[in-house]
Design an enzyme around this catalytic site. Structure first.
Site, PDB file in Angstrom:
ATOM      1  NE  ARG A  83       8.125 -25.805  22.223  1.00 40.39           N
ATOM      2  CZ  ARG A  83       8.608 -25.099  23.242  1.00 40.39           C
ATOM      3  NH1 ARG A  83       7.980 -25.079  24.396  1.00 40.39           N
ATOM      4  NH2 ARG A  83       9.718 -24.415  23.108  1.00 40.39           N
ATOM      5  CG  ASP A  93       7.828 -12.263  26.722  1.00 40.85           C
ATOM      6  OD1 ASP A  93       8.745 -12.640  25.970  1.00 40.85           O
ATOM      7  OD2 ASP A  93       7.150 -13.047  27.428  1.00 40.85           O
ATOM      8  CG  HIS A  96       6.038 -20.538  44.009  1.00 47.29           C
ATOM      9  ND1 HIS A  96       5.740 -21.860  44.242  1.00 47.29           N
ATOM     10  CD2 HIS A  96       7.385 -20.478  43.920  1.00 47.29           C
ATOM     11  CE1 HIS A  96       6.864 -22.566  44.315  1.00 47.29           C
ATOM     12  NE2 HIS A  96       7.867 -21.749  44.113  1.00 47.29           N
TER      13      HIS A  96
END
Ligand code: CA
Length: 699
Positions: A135, A323, A629
């Site tokens: 970043r 989370d 994926h």
């Protein structure tokens, strides 16, 4: 006499040090950081220590923005996500790219001055939950500082890009990564790390900017062995945190609480602020036996920058299990609330509430939902604690919850305009099913969520969510932090939705995953300018002035958490090399179409067979491959396995999955986690999905 001379000499040395103005490339210091608040410079990714990302420049404004055009552009050599905010110091633009590479350009012409590649081992890519992004960099007293994906903190010479020193900030045997940018406060480089999805213990370290020597370290969770670390955090962890953890897997993982993005600094109070991430594993039941708040997970921490001494904390999500990191951007501002001037800290963490906190003592001033929120009905302002909806804890049954792990707001930079009093940031409202994972076992180094986030049978939309909560959406929000409500919103792409820049020209700049950089009227959200970027933008734009010319710069390149973890939800195909686009009024440069903007052809699967077990392959795929994926091999972001030539033979597949033939490109060997038989089961499953996809495309 001798003593007097010595005292005089010392006094002169002190005076000289105080007056010393750094010169040469990258000569940033505290005085210059303070002066930048009202100037044209952009000296750090957050621009100033308060990280408001507000440009006081107004040459590009509501009247002139229509003439904004490309001044120059540069293309970089990686097609992974680009999240950096460039900085400009003395006419040089410094930026970083995926895989932690650094570039320095002439900020007026775009001529490359130097580049630096830390040569991160590609197999570390597996340990980056949310793409191999970076970043940005910091510049201080002639050096450029980079946090590399593999945990190194590297100081470069700002003039040449040559390495001056490098320190390993993490235990390389553990799945730590660095994606955030260093902050430099009082000649100390402050850096955290990520990795809580895999099983690590979070901490912040301060290094001497001149030498790289460690000054202090602060751990955000107690030592799992119950002993002191000999660190700045020992006292407060013993007094406040140790009693908030029950028996559970945190003793193996370290409990998480990684500090991977948001930080800010108030020079007047001399306090540095850090955002702390989620618990590890995610499941509070597995992590801590379902007991305790688990300090300092999901908290804002205030520390003294010289010593790492604890000042205060505020925990946004006690007993975090979704989370819900609180490591999102932290912004400081002085606001008038109820007629009183208040020094506040603002954060819009993943959990969906916008917090306004007194940054001197950590007291909560206000908190209101900035997005649809199902897990809590509000925040009790007396206790500072959320009022939870118990069903959202998915203890007895799977639950569809919003916000989700994607966050109602994630790392994407937010900006504040003192002229409008509004905070501008991207919101992603994406419901996610959460369920206990009965088959879960802790595997060191692997993804260890302890939560099934793709339950086959989550409650359907409408079951536990209102239609507004259940409908995925992306918004650009202009938030009034005093009234705690949105003043305006604009519909945006709902997974890939970029960071923002506010300017004194009355504009808000924001990119979109759909491939545009847009400017909005900061007062009302009317779109006043747009530029096709040919590729998605998730990074935040910035602005600078050189020789009377104002520029706006932005890194272009899809990816990041939205691109990787939400593959299949977004529309990121194809992956294209990252670019830096720089605009000015009257700019006429043209960035050509990318050469590789086509998808690879479908694989010829005629006669291809596998003796693997498809059902077992489904299970193994969703335990090991899903994060990169996509659910149901939905890709296509990282290699679309349905289109992989490696799918054609058992030997080719094994060479990649077990033997690591693609590790330099980020696909590590999975021999630690999978047997060759399991790898072949996964191939059997992916073959089935690939055939279904080809049949569908053909029909
Ligand atoms: Ca996380």
């Amino acid at each position: 006499m001798k003593r007097i001379r010595l005292v005089l000499t010392l006094a002169l040395m002190v005076a000289a040090a105080a007056c010393h103005k750094p010169s040469g490339p990258g000569a940033v210091d505290a005085a210059r950081m303070a002066a930048a608040a009202n100037g044209a410079e952009w000296l750090a990714p957050g621009r100033t220590y308060d990280e408001q990302r507000f440009s006081p420049l107004d040459r590009i404004n509501l009247d002139t923005v229509g003439k904004l055009g490309l001044a120059w552009y540069a293309e970089v050599d990686t097609d992974r996500g680009q999240e950096a905010t460039p900085i400009v110091v003395d006419g040089v633009l410094y930026t970083s790219t995926a895989w932690s590479k650094v570039y320095a350009y002439d900020a007026a012409t775009g001529a490359l001055k130097w580049s630096f590649d830390p040569k991160v081992d590609g197999s570390r890519g597996f340990e980056a939950c949310c793409d191999v992004v970076n970043r940005g960099v910091a510049v201080w007293k002639g050096r450029v500082y980079l946090g590399a994906l593999d945990g190194r903190l590297i100081a470069l010479d700002a003039a040449s890009g040559k390495e001056v020193w490098s320190v390993q900030t993490t235990d390389k045997t553990k799945p730590y990564t660095i994606t955030g940018f260093p902050r430099i406060v009082k000649d100390k480089v402050l850096i955290g790390n990520g990795g809580a999805e895999y099983g690590v213990r979070g901490y912040i370290t301060a290094y001497d900017a001149a030498t790289g020597k460690q000054v202090w370290r602060f751990y955000t969770t107690p030592n799992p062995e119950g002993k002191p670390d000999g660190a700045a955090s020992d006292k407060v962890l013993a007094e406040k945190a140790a009693g908030t953890w029950g028996e559970g897997l945190w003793k193996k993982t370290g409990g998480g609480g990684t500090v991977w993005d948001g930080m800010a600094y108030d020079p007047a109070l001399d306090i540095a602020y850090f955002g702390v991430g989620n618990g590890s594993p995610w499941s509070h039941r597995l992590r801590s036996g379902g007991k305790g708040d688990n300090l300092f997970v999901s908290s804002v921490l205030a520390l003294k920058p010289d010593t790492g001494e604890y000042v205060w904390h505020y925990q946004t999500t006690p007993a975090e299990t979704w989370d819900y990191t609180a490591t999102q951007p932290i912004m400081l501002a002085d606001l008038t609330i109820d007629g009183r001037p208040r020094k506040v800290l603002m954060q819009a963490p993943k959990n969906g509430f916008f917090y306004v906190i007194d940054r001197a003592d950590g007291r909560l001033i206000s908190a209101m939902p900035y997005a649809p929120v199902s897990w809590a009905s509000g925040i009790d302002l007396t206790t500072g604690r959320p009022i939870e909806n118990p069903a959202s804890r998915f203890e007895k049954a799977p639950a569809l919850v919003v916000p989700s792990a994607f966050g109602a707001h994630n790392w994407h930079p937010m900006s504040f305009s003192p002229k409008t009093g509004l905070v501008y940031f991207p919101v992603h409202s994406i419901p996610l099913g959460y369920a206990n994972d009965p088959g879960f076992t802790y595997r060191p180094g692997a993804s260890n969520l302890g939560v099934d986030i793709a339950p086959k049978d989550p409650p359907g939309p409408g079951g536990t969510l209102t239609p507004d909560q259940a409908t995925p959406k992306g918004l650009l929000v202009a938030w009034d932090p005093v009234a705690q409500k949105a003043r305006w919103t604009v519909n945006r792409q709902w997974v890939l939705n970029g960071g923002t820049l506010a300017t004194a020209g009355g504009l808000v700049f924001q990119g979109s995953g759909e491939g545009e950089l847009d400017a909005f009227d900061a007062a009302n959200g009317a779109k006043v300018w747009s530029h096709k970027t040919l590729n998605g933008v998730i990074a935040a734009p910035m602005s600078y002035e050189l020789k009377g010319e104002q520029y706006v710069a932005v890194m272009v390149g899809n990816g990041g958490a939205g691109g990787v973890a939400a593959a299949g939800l977004s529309r990121p195909w194809p992956r294209l090399p990252g670019r830096l686009l720089v605009f000015k009024l009257g700019g006429t440069a043209i960035a050509p179409l990318h050469k590789s903007a086509v998808a690879p052809p479908p694989v010829d699967l005629a006669g291809v067979t596998s003796a693997g077990d498809v059902a077992r392959g489904y299970e193994a795929y969703h335990r090991n491959c899903f994060a990169c994926h996509g659910r149901d091999v939905s890709g296509p972001w990282l290699a679309d396995l349905k289109r992989s030539q490696m799918l054609r033979t058992e030997a080719d597949w094994k060479s990649v999955v077990i033997n690591g033939a693609r590790s330099s490109r980020g696909m590590a060997s999975f021999s630690r986690f999978l047997t060759p038989t399991q790898a072949e089961d996964i191939r059997a499953y992916v073959l089935t999905v690939a055939r279904q996809a080809q049949a569908k495309a053909g029909g």
